[in-house]
Motif scaffolding. Sequence first.
Motif, PDB file in Angstrom:
ATOM      1  N   VAL A 142      -1.792  -8.826   2.280  1.00 33.97           N
ATOM      2  CA  VAL A 142      -2.623  -7.633   2.096  1.00 33.97           C
ATOM      3  C   VAL A 142      -1.745  -6.413   1.803  1.00 33.97           C
ATOM      4  O   VAL A 142      -2.075  -5.596   0.947  1.00 33.97           O
ATOM      5  N   TRP A 143      -0.626  -6.306   2.516  1.00 33.86           N
ATOM      6  CA  TRP A 143       0.272  -5.166   2.302  1.00 33.86           C
ATOM      7  C   TRP A 143       0.823  -5.171   0.885  1.00 33.86           C
ATOM      8  O   TRP A 143       0.962  -4.128   0.252  1.00 33.86           O
ATOM      9  N   ARG A 144       1.128  -6.377   0.350  1.00 35.17           N
ATOM     10  CA  ARG A 144       1.628  -6.458  -1.020  1.00 35.17           C
ATOM     11  C   ARG A 144       0.563  -6.041  -2.020  1.00 35.17           C
ATOM     12  O   ARG A 144       0.857  -5.368  -3.011  1.00 35.17           O
ATOM     13  N   HIS A 145      -0.675  -6.436  -1.773  1.00 40.00           N
ATOM     14  CA  HIS A 145      -1.751  -6.120  -2.710  1.00 40.00           C
ATOM     15  C   HIS A 145      -2.192  -4.668  -2.608  1.00 40.00           C
ATOM     16  O   HIS A 145      -2.519  -4.040  -3.614  1.00 40.00           O
ATOM     17  N   SER A 146      -2.237  -4.136  -1.384  1.00 41.73           N
ATOM     18  CA  SER A 146      -2.771  -2.781  -1.212  1.00 41.73           C
ATOM     19  C   SER A 146      -2.304  -2.190   0.108  1.00 41.73           C
ATOM     20  O   SER A 146      -2.778  -2.607   1.167  1.00 41.73           O
ATOM     21  N   HIS A 147      -1.396  -1.223   0.023  1.00 47.70           N
ATOM     22  CA  HIS A 147      -1.005  -0.505   1.232  1.00 47.70           C
ATOM     23  C   HIS A 147      -2.186   0.281   1.802  1.00 47.70           C
ATOM     24  O   HIS A 147      -2.365   0.371   3.015  1.00 47.70           O
ATOM     25  N   ILE A 148      -2.987   0.842   0.901  1.00 48.70           N
ATOM     26  CA  ILE A 148      -4.143   1.639   1.333  1.00 48.70           C
ATOM     27  C   ILE A 148      -5.150   0.765   2.074  1.00 48.70           C
ATOM     28  O   ILE A 148      -5.830   1.226   2.996  1.00 48.70           O
ATOM     29  N   GLY A 149      -5.260  -0.514   1.695  1.00 50.54           N
ATOM     30  CA  GLY A 149      -6.197  -1.398   2.371  1.00 50.54           C
ATOM     31  C   GLY A 149      -5.883  -1.520   3.855  1.00 50.54           C
ATOM     32  O   GLY A 149      -6.764  -1.358   4.708  1.00 50.54           O
ATOM     33  N   ARG A 151     -10.655   4.054  -6.859  1.00 51.83           N
ATOM     34  CA  ARG A 151     -11.269   4.040  -5.528  1.00 51.83           C
ATOM     35  C   ARG A 151     -10.560   4.990  -4.577  1.00 51.83           C
ATOM     36  O   ARG A 151     -11.158   5.484  -3.619  1.00 51.83           O
ATOM     37  N   ARG A 152      -9.273   5.262  -4.836  1.00 55.33           N
ATOM     38  CA  ARG A 152      -8.557   6.176  -3.953  1.00 55.33           C
ATOM     39  C   ARG A 152      -9.134   7.591  -4.042  1.00 55.33           C
ATOM     40  O   ARG A 152      -9.121   8.333  -3.066  1.00 55.33           O
ATOM     41  N   LEU A 153      -9.642   7.961  -5.218  1.00 58.01           N
ATOM     42  CA  LEU A 153     -10.306   9.262  -5.339  1.00 58.01           C
ATOM     43  C   LEU A 153     -11.571   9.304  -4.492  1.00 58.01           C
ATOM     44  O   LEU A 153     -11.874  10.321  -3.846  1.00 58.01           O
ATOM     45  N   ILE A 154     -12.317   8.206  -4.507  1.00 54.84           N
ATOM     46  CA  ILE A 154     -13.541   8.138  -3.703  1.00 54.84           C
ATOM     47  C   ILE A 154     -13.187   8.174  -2.220  1.00 54.84           C
ATOM     48  O   ILE A 154     -13.871   8.836  -1.424  1.00 54.84           O
ATOM     49  N   LEU A 155     -12.115   7.487  -1.842  1.00 56.56           N
ATOM     50  CA  LEU A 155     -11.690   7.505  -0.440  1.00 56.56           C
ATOM     51  C   LEU A 155     -11.204   8.888  -0.021  1.00 56.56           C
ATOM     52  O   LEU A 155     -11.406   9.299   1.126  1.00 56.56           O
ATOM     53  N   VAL A 156     -10.560   9.619  -0.945  1.00 59.23           N
ATOM     54  CA  VAL A 156     -10.168  11.002  -0.642  1.00 59.23           C
ATOM     55  C   VAL A 156     -11.407  11.845  -0.371  1.00 59.23           C
ATOM     56  O   VAL A 156     -11.466  12.615   0.602  1.00 59.23           O
ATOM     57  N   ALA A 173      -8.695  13.292   8.434  1.00 60.85           N
ATOM     58  CA  ALA A 173      -7.807  14.218   7.733  1.00 60.85           C
ATOM     59  C   ALA A 173      -6.440  13.586   7.458  1.00 60.85           C
ATOM     60  O   ALA A 173      -5.885  13.727   6.356  1.00 60.85           O
ATOM     61  N   ILE A 174      -5.874  12.877   8.440  1.00 62.95           N
ATOM     62  CA  ILE A 174      -4.574  12.232   8.245  1.00 62.95           C
ATOM     63  C   ILE A 174      -4.662  11.177   7.153  1.00 62.95           C
ATOM     64  O   ILE A 174      -3.770  11.068   6.291  1.00 62.95           O
ATOM     65  N   LEU A 213      -3.657   9.364   1.501  1.00 61.92           N
ATOM     66  CA  LEU A 213      -4.216   8.978   0.208  1.00 61.92           C
ATOM     67  C   LEU A 213      -3.684   9.862  -0.919  1.00 61.92           C
ATOM     68  O   LEU A 213      -3.299   9.364  -1.984  1.00 61.92           O
ATOM     69  N   ILE A 214      -3.673  11.159  -0.692  1.00 61.68           N
ATOM     70  CA  ILE A 214      -3.191  12.086  -1.719  1.00 61.68           C
ATOM     71  C   ILE A 214      -1.713  11.839  -2.009  1.00 61.68           C
ATOM     72  O   ILE A 214      -1.282  11.813  -3.175  1.00 61.68           O
TER      73      ILE A 214
END
Length: 457
Positions: free
Chosen positions: A196-203, A262-267, A368-369, A374-375
């Motif tokens: 999972v970490w390899r595919h997506s750190h944000i996940g 999707r990172r924009l949506i998560l922001v 907030a963190i 994400l940003i």
Amino acid sequence: MIRSLIPISALLISDAFVLLGHGLLLTLLPISASLLGFSDFQVGLTGSSYFVGFVFGCLMTPFVLKRVGHIRTFAVLASAYTVIILLFVWSQSFVGWMLLRFMLGAMIAGIYMIIESWLNERADSSNRGAILSFYAMMNLAMITLAQQLLNLGEVDPLLLFSLAGIFLSLAIVPVSLTLALAPTPISKVTVDFAKVWRHSHIGIIGSVFTGFITGAFWALAPIYAKDSGFSTFQMANFMSAVVLGGAIFQIPLGRFSDKFDRRLILVFISLAGAIISLLTFVASFQGFYAGTVSTSLGFLWGAFGMTMYAICLAHANDNADSSDFVDIGSAMLITYGLSSAIGAPIASAFMGVLGHEWLFVFMGGSFAIFCVILIARRKSHSLPTVAEHNEEFQATAGMTTPEVFNLDPRADEITEEVPESELEREWADVDVDYHDIIDAQEEPEDSVDIEPDANKE
């Protein structure tokens, strides 16, 4: 759609009874613990025990299923769940409640896993997505309805605990009487955090912060509502509004995330969640807060707090093969459960030292963190604004088990689109390098040098 649900109607009825009883306990248990004199920190620890038990149940249930099958395991777990409910009424010990909540988490994880594996067995490529969406929406709807059951007992422990026990006992009947064949035993849960970490750190990071937020909410929001002076009716509406907000906004936000990074949506979600949390914290000190204002803010908070995990999961799947969806979902779910166990006592410490209003400061700070992370990640790993290759978003049923990821229709794409031929299956067992043979067969005839005297020898 209806035709797809008829063969599994008995299972869905049992699921509805389970969710009514369990959803009622999600709010009743923290309130009852507070009435027994437990501190906010102790209530948070009992919530942590539940989440640890849930993870334990996800890992251990497959071994039980292989031994006695789905129907017997379901009956045993639901019966044990009912006994645990009654023991809560008798026990007034903090250690006893820790143990009981751990057992409760393990029992409900097993029940969820049985239901979800059964649904997966009865689904096929034509109706898998419809069944998954219906299951997710029904779960959220039943938990929302369960919060309103608080009004029947004015938080009278004996009546409400008995009602939860009745629902769990009724859940045994449809599954036990069904004529449908039970599914084959399920495989054990495999967890690969490195994948999972390899595919997506944000996940993974998103699973951690979502666990902090929702773990703190489910363990302590009823205490927050009680200490804020909510009546039983106002508390039920507040809790229902949060779940309802997540149910209504999950699919629209998910579909919107299909069209953009999707990172924009998560922001946007994390920023909005932080703002709503701050507004809720400020409103908590106002005399007019309880009632319409608290319900409205709860609905908005649920729209962001209860939808973030599903989009984090979708983001992790965007960079993975369909064959990895179950492994990724399992690892993220375990991360989510363990983080929930950590978030509850941390939030309770905030409440114990600074006041119950600070629950939303903790959750807002977590939002907030995550937003800042994400940003920062997006600046260092730029992607196009329009994500044309995003996997289609699928709704989730909240806290569930790894078996639900087998229902995801996207997990069958590789198998359906690229079927393995008979010749490939035969060659897979041959320990030779057959690619050299193919290359030799395809080489032009005029390039082969045949010695004229070879036949004489």
